[in-house]
Design an enzyme around this catalytic site. Structure first.
Site, PDB file in Angstrom:
ATOM      1  N   GLU A  42       0.829  -1.210   0.000  1.00 35.60           N
ATOM      2  CA  GLU A  42       0.000   0.000   0.000  1.00 35.60           C
ATOM      3  C   GLU A  42       0.866   1.264   0.000  1.00 35.60           C
ATOM      4  O   GLU A  42       1.900   1.314   0.650  1.00 35.60           O
ATOM      5  CB  GLU A  42      -0.897  -0.016   1.237  1.00 35.60           C
ATOM      6  CG  GLU A  42      -1.826   1.182   1.374  1.00 35.60           C
ATOM      7  CD  GLU A  42      -2.621   1.184   2.666  1.00 35.60           C
ATOM      8  OE1 GLU A  42      -3.648   1.885   2.721  1.00 35.60           O
ATOM      9  OE2 GLU A  42      -2.231   0.478   3.630  1.00 35.60           O
ATOM     10  N   LYS A 111      -9.407   2.708  -2.228  1.00 34.80           N
ATOM     11  CA  LYS A 111      -9.680   2.086  -0.932  1.00 34.80           C
ATOM     12  C   LYS A 111     -11.053   2.528  -0.410  1.00 34.80           C
ATOM     13  O   LYS A 111     -11.333   3.721  -0.303  1.00 34.80           O
ATOM     14  CB  LYS A 111      -8.590   2.479   0.055  1.00 34.80           C
ATOM     15  CG  LYS A 111      -8.647   1.803   1.410  1.00 34.80           C
ATOM     16  CD  LYS A 111      -7.429   2.224   2.229  1.00 34.80           C
ATOM     17  CE  LYS A 111      -7.351   1.522   3.573  1.00 34.80           C
ATOM     18  NZ  LYS A 111      -6.120   1.938   4.314  1.00 34.80           N
ATOM     19  N   CYS A 145      -5.527  -3.036   2.750  1.00 35.01           N
ATOM     20  CA  CYS A 145      -5.237  -2.899   4.179  1.00 35.01           C
ATOM     21  C   CYS A 145      -6.495  -3.043   5.050  1.00 35.01           C
ATOM     22  O   CYS A 145      -7.006  -4.142   5.227  1.00 35.01           O
ATOM     23  CB  CYS A 145      -4.515  -1.579   4.410  1.00 35.01           C
ATOM     24  SG  CYS A 145      -3.529  -1.545   5.945  1.00 35.01           S
TER      25      CYS A 145
END
Length: 261
Positions: A42, A111, A145
């Site tokens: 990430e 995200k 994540c």
């Protein structure tokens, strides 16, 4: 499919170094391990994340697309290009890009779950779509994540046909046990392969924990990293998935009419 995770130690706010080092790691994974897919972590372009995003963000992903589209084509390799700090207009996103062997950008994903504990929502805009794509004929998905803490996102991808999930992260070392447990659980409960690429090193006061992994549908490690920079590689045999899903048939036995939306 041989999957290599480049567990990268990046420099906070040093894009020149980070782009060059990411390319170096990808070349090593292909040259040394014969990778079919190389995965980055990430926000590898900046680290997680510099105070002045405007000074460091990739504008519309142009630099990332230019560098890694050409590299994928040159090396004839699929690149799951982690995620980058990305600017569109006057807003910032945590955006993942995926390139196939021909250099085509086959997926873009912002995200969706922003980590409010770290005030990520004060800097980034959330995504509004899930991420599915194909690499070498394999149905793939991608999450970033904190997304892994939301099992409904991963299950949504899996019931749509995903057999391989990529998880790119900058997960802190003090919660490494959570990351490893969640990754194995997502693989087991969805009977799929999972490739986790976390970073190492420090980002401000946070130390990232590494422990990247390639995991099979039984939750077993095909490759597992430590807490230092390294490249790990594991080979996924997708022919085993049908047998697993037919024997412990959680998809047939689901009761979606009872679940919340």
């Amino acid at each position: 499919m041989k999957i290599s995770c480049a567990q990268m130690d990046m420099r906070l706010g040093d894009e020149a170094y980070n782009y060059a080092h990411a390319e170096e790691l990808i070349r090593e994974a292909v040259g040394r391990d014969g990778a079919d897919v190389v995965v980055l972590p990430e926000t590898w372009n900046t680290g997680y994340f510099p105070e002045d995003l405007a000074a460091h963000a990739d504008q519309d992903g142009e630099r990332t697309k230019g560098v890694f589209s050409a590299l994928a084509k040159e090396l004839n390799v699929n690149i799951v290009c982690g995620s980058v700090v990305n600017r569109r207009g006057d807003k910032f996103y945590n955006t993942a890009y995926v390139f196939d062997r021909a250099g085509a950008c086959v997926a873009e994903y912002d995200k969706t779950h922003l980590f409010t504990y770290a005030k990520e929502h004060e800097h980034f805009q959330p995504g509004d779509h899930t991420c599915r794509f194909q690499l070498d004929g394999v149905d793939c998905g991608l999450i970033i994540c904190y997304d892994i803490r939301f099992p409904e996102l991963t299950r949504t991808l899996t019931v749509q046909g995903v057999d391989l999930l990529f998880v790119v992260a900058q997960w802190p070392d003090k919660r490494t046990m959570h990351l490893e447990t969640l990754a194995r659980a997502r693989a087991i409960e969805n009977q799929m392969f999972l490739a986790l690429c976390n970073s190492v090193g420090t980002a401000g006061e946070t130390r990232c924990g590494g422990h990247s992994a390639v995991i099979d549908p039984w939750g077993e490690y095909l490759a597992h990293a430590g807490d230092q920079e390294e490249i790990i590689s594991g080979e996924a045999d997708f022919s085993v998935i049908a047998g697993i899903r037919n024997s412990i048939n959680v998809f047939r036995d689901r009761r979606p009419e009872l679940y919340f939306n």
